[in-house]
Design an enzyme around this catalytic site. Structure first.
Site, PDB file in Angstrom:
ATOM      1  N   GLU A 103     -57.306  73.495 -56.586  1.00  0.00           N
ATOM      2  CA  GLU A 103     -56.988  74.726 -57.450  1.00  0.00           C
ATOM      3  C   GLU A 103     -57.291  75.717 -57.766  1.00  0.00           C
ATOM      4  OE1 GLU A 103     -54.514  73.171 -60.940  1.00  0.00           O
ATOM      5  OE2 GLU A 103     -55.912  74.743 -62.340  1.00  0.00           O
ATOM      6  N   GLY A 111     -44.619  73.672 -67.698  1.00  0.00           N
ATOM      7  CA  GLY A 111     -44.977  74.263 -68.379  1.00  0.00           C
ATOM      8  C   GLY A 111     -44.868  74.279 -69.409  1.00  0.00           C
ATOM      9  N   ASP A 112     -46.210  74.899 -70.709  1.00  0.00           N
ATOM     10  CA  ASP A 112     -46.668  75.034 -71.195  1.00  0.00           C
ATOM     11  C   ASP A 112     -45.917  75.962 -72.608  1.00  0.00           C
ATOM     12  OD1 ASP A 112     -48.466  73.047 -71.964  1.00  0.00           O
ATOM     13  OD2 ASP A 112     -49.490  74.219 -70.860  1.00  0.00           O
ATOM     14  N   HIS A 119     -50.971  63.792 -72.849  1.00  0.00           N
ATOM     15  CA  HIS A 119     -50.555  64.862 -73.647  1.00  0.00           C
ATOM     16  C   HIS A 119     -50.429  65.012 -74.442  1.00  0.00           C
ATOM     17  CE1 HIS A 119     -47.046  68.186 -73.367  1.00  0.00           C
ATOM     18  NE2 HIS A 119     -48.312  68.743 -72.434  1.00  0.00           N
ATOM     19  N   LYS A 150     -40.301  59.927 -63.985  1.00  0.00           N
ATOM     20  CA  LYS A 150     -40.546  60.847 -62.909  1.00  0.00           C
ATOM     21  C   LYS A 150     -40.672  60.501 -61.588  1.00  0.00           C
ATOM     22  CE  LYS A 150     -43.673  63.710 -66.066  1.00  0.00           C
ATOM     23  NZ  LYS A 150     -44.283  64.729 -65.869  1.00  0.00           N
TER      24      LYS A 150
HETATM   25  P1  FAD Z   1     -43.360  66.860 -68.761  1.00  0.00           P
HETATM   26  O1  FAD Z   1     -43.414  66.043 -68.219  1.00  0.00           O
HETATM   27  O2  FAD Z   1     -42.205  67.238 -69.154  1.00  0.00           O
HETATM   28  O3  FAD Z   1     -43.946  66.471 -70.253  1.00  0.00           O
HETATM   29  C1  FAD Z   1     -43.750  67.626 -71.607  1.00  0.00           C
HETATM   30  C2  FAD Z   1     -44.234  66.809 -72.690  1.00  0.00           C
HETATM   31  O4  FAD Z   1     -41.841  66.008 -73.486  1.00  0.00           O
HETATM   32  C3  FAD Z   1     -45.165  64.810 -72.649  1.00  0.00           C
HETATM   33  O5  FAD Z   1     -45.288  65.152 -73.419  1.00  0.00           O
HETATM   34  C4  FAD Z   1     -43.675  64.261 -72.761  1.00  0.00           C
HETATM   35  O6  FAD Z   1     -44.358  62.678 -73.423  1.00  0.00           O
HETATM   36  C5  FAD Z   1     -42.709  64.782 -73.284  1.00  0.00           C
HETATM   37  N1  FAD Z   1     -41.126  64.190 -71.829  1.00  0.00           N
HETATM   38  C6  FAD Z   1     -41.343  64.472 -71.081  1.00  0.00           C
HETATM   39  N2  FAD Z   1     -40.179  63.789 -70.567  1.00  0.00           N
HETATM   40  C7  FAD Z   1     -39.114  63.387 -71.998  1.00  0.00           C
HETATM   41  C8  FAD Z   1     -37.645  63.234 -72.587  1.00  0.00           C
HETATM   42  N3  FAD Z   1     -36.952  63.040 -71.403  1.00  0.00           N
HETATM   43  N4  FAD Z   1     -37.100  63.175 -73.744  1.00  0.00           N
HETATM   44  C9  FAD Z   1     -38.652  63.664 -74.529  1.00  0.00           C
HETATM   45  N5  FAD Z   1     -39.567  63.097 -73.900  1.00  0.00           N
HETATM   46  C10 FAD Z   1     -40.538  63.321 -72.898  1.00  0.00           C
HETATM   47  N6  FAD Z   1     -48.746  74.689 -66.355  1.00  0.00           N
HETATM   48  C11 FAD Z   1     -48.583  75.865 -65.922  1.00  0.00           C
HETATM   49  O7  FAD Z   1     -47.498  77.148 -67.187  1.00  0.00           O
HETATM   50  N7  FAD Z   1     -48.913  76.251 -64.893  1.00  0.00           N
HETATM   51  C12 FAD Z   1     -49.300  75.863 -63.618  1.00  0.00           C
HETATM   52  O8  FAD Z   1     -49.607  75.634 -62.986  1.00  0.00           O
HETATM   53  C13 FAD Z   1     -49.656  73.947 -64.111  1.00  0.00           C
HETATM   54  N8  FAD Z   1     -50.462  73.378 -63.654  1.00  0.00           N
HETATM   55  C14 FAD Z   1     -50.062  71.728 -63.482  1.00  0.00           C
HETATM   56  C15 FAD Z   1     -51.329  71.529 -63.133  1.00  0.00           C
HETATM   57  C16 FAD Z   1     -51.266  70.021 -63.436  1.00  0.00           C
HETATM   58  C17 FAD Z   1     -52.308  68.726 -62.619  1.00  0.00           C
HETATM   59  C18 FAD Z   1     -51.533  69.577 -65.065  1.00  0.00           C
HETATM   60  C19 FAD Z   1     -52.492  67.926 -65.497  1.00  0.00           C
HETATM   61  C20 FAD Z   1     -51.003  70.545 -66.006  1.00  0.00           C
HETATM   62  C21 FAD Z   1     -50.483  71.841 -65.242  1.00  0.00           C
HETATM   63  N9  FAD Z   1     -49.942  72.631 -66.387  1.00  0.00           N
HETATM   64  C22 FAD Z   1     -49.599  73.975 -65.606  1.00  0.00           C
HETATM   65  C23 FAD Z   1     -49.437  72.573 -67.570  1.00  0.00           C
HETATM   66  C24 FAD Z   1     -48.491  71.874 -67.906  1.00  0.00           C
HETATM   67  O9  FAD Z   1     -47.282  72.210 -67.527  1.00  0.00           O
HETATM   68  C25 FAD Z   1     -48.580  71.411 -69.487  1.00  0.00           C
HETATM   69  O10 FAD Z   1     -49.102  70.257 -69.608  1.00  0.00           O
HETATM   70  C26 FAD Z   1     -46.684  71.394 -69.956  1.00  0.00           C
HETATM   71  O11 FAD Z   1     -47.265  71.381 -71.708  1.00  0.00           O
HETATM   72  C27 FAD Z   1     -46.383  69.605 -69.408  1.00  0.00           C
HETATM   73  O12 FAD Z   1     -45.692  69.723 -68.788  1.00  0.00           O
HETATM   74  P2  FAD Z   1     -45.284  68.692 -67.249  1.00  0.00           P
HETATM   75  O13 FAD Z   1     -44.959  68.927 -66.514  1.00  0.00           O
HETATM   76  O14 FAD Z   1     -46.431  67.016 -67.371  1.00  0.00           O
HETATM   77  O15 FAD Z   1     -43.773  67.809 -68.889  1.00  0.00           O
END
Ligand code: FAD
Length: 317
Positions: A18, A125-126, A183, A199
């Site tokens: 990455e 994203g965070d 998470h 997903k």
């Molecule tokens: P989600 O799948 O949306 O999950 C986020 C939280 O919400 C989880 O706790 C999940 O259990 C909960 N959730 C999900 N869907 C629902 C629903 N329908 N109802 C209720 N709760 C739900 N961040 C960046 O900004 N840029 C990057 O380039 C980046 N790269 C990454 C690469 C990797 C391999 C990883 C592991 C993380 C990366 N991140 C990046 C960080 C990531 O964006 C954060 O961890 C973010 O907080 C969660 O992303 P997610 O896609 O897992 O979110």
């Protein structure tokens, strides 16, 4: 070739890594300098992170604070295309929900497709600094699941404007994030796995995990995924620790544990150079364990620096 094809067809294990776009104002050569030392070892793909805008406060002489929004690392789409065509490599741009309306997401995906990029990592994203929880853009996605659904729709030729006729279907392969240590916002791991499964049902074809420092945690996660009916490939993410600062910063930022044995080894070091060597040796050990477990690809978090990754690759692949 897409990442899922590489995973399904690889005869021997491969690695990927990455990269972060360079800070605004810096040259793209910074990216090439990180890739060049690794390119000879035949990486399976390179992923490029996406960094949304950040909020900062500038203090003026009269004491007033000015709120500023800054985009520190722009360029994910352009850098991904530059890497693809300079090195003839598969690239994996990260696409996030934060800061994007659905239409902006669609336009970014169209740009990627026009550029010949067929792999995307779909993430939420965070939350941005000073926000307690993630706030989606107006007309944006709240969760990565909705982003995966949007990409799957585009793959069927379904665009946001349902009046568009004779549309071209895109052909993206989507990866999503997985968290062996859960998470940070999920109430428990089984809740998180349920979301992950949704997903996958929405179209994700593989998972890339958050970093972890105990291989057994990854193995447990894979086993739990399999028993929950999540059967797509899971690519482990490995981060070699390289500074004393990581000892506190990584657990705080990524909600992960650093095992006692590794902490003790780091605490015995007197310089960051020694810490880096400990990090390399730990990552080599983890990588060998992961290959023994049968992982077809190991993904390395470089944070823009290649030298420690080169040493790991030389010892593992
Ligand atoms: P989600 O799948 O949306 O999950 C986020 C939280 O919400 C989880 O706790 C999940 O259990 C909960 N959730 C999900 N869907 C629902 C629903 N329908 N109802 C209720 N709760 C739900 N961040 C960046 O900004 N840029 C990057 O380039 C980046 N790269 C990454 C690469 C990797 C391999 C990883 C592991 C993380 C990366 N991140 C990046 C960080 C990531 O964006 C954060 O961890 C973010 O907080 C969660 O992303 P997610 O896609 O897992 O979110």
């Amino acid at each position: 070739m897409k990442i899922i094809d590489i995973i399904n067809n690889t005869q021997k294990p491969r690695f990927s890594f990455e990269l972060l776009p360079p800070p605004k104002g810096k040259d793209i050569n910074l990216i090439y300098q990180a890739i060049d030392p690794l390119i000879g070892y035949n990486p399976a793909f390179i992923s490029v992170t996406y960094h949304r805008e950040e909020v900062a406060f500038k203090q003026h002489k009269n004491g007033l604070l000015e709120k500023k929004t800054i985009h520190k690392r722009p360029g994910t789409v352009a850098i991904s295309a530059a890497i693809k065509y300079k090195y003839n490599l598969v690239v994996l741009p990260h696409i996030i929900c934060g800061g994007f309306s659905k239409e902006e997401t669609e336009n970014a995906l169209i740009d990627l497709h026009f550029l010949g990029i067929r792999d995307v990592l779909a993430l939420r994203g965070d939350p941005i600094k000073f926000e307690e929880k993630f706030v989606p853009e107006p007309h944006g996605h709240s969760h990565a699941l909705e982003l995966v659904q949007q990409i799957s729709n585009l793959n069927k030729g379904v665009y946001l404007d349902d009046e568009l006729l004779n549309t071209t279907a895109t052909s993206f392969s989507v990866g999503v994030a997985g968290y062996p240590e859960k998470h940070s916002e999920a109430p428990n791991l089984s809740f998180d796995l349920d979301i992950l499964k949704r997903k996958v049902e929405a179209g994700a074809e593989y998972i890339v995990t958050q970093m972890f420092f105990e291989t057994q945690k990854f193995i447990n996660f894979v086993n739990l995924c399999r028993s929950s009916g999540i059967n797509i490939p899971i690519i482990p993410g490995i981060k070699p620790i390289s500074t004393f600062k990581h000892l506190h910063m990584l657990p705080q930022t990524f909600n992960i544990d650093i095992p006692e044995e590794l902490v003790n080894q780091i605490l015995k070091c007197t310089t960051n150079e020694e810490v880096k060597e400990v990090g390399i040796q730990w990552a080599i050990k983890q990588s060998k364990e992961l290959l023994e477990f049968g992982c077809p690809i190991i993904h390395y978090y470089t944070m823009g620096k290649a030298d420690n990754i080169v040493k790991i690759i030389q010892n593992v692949f």
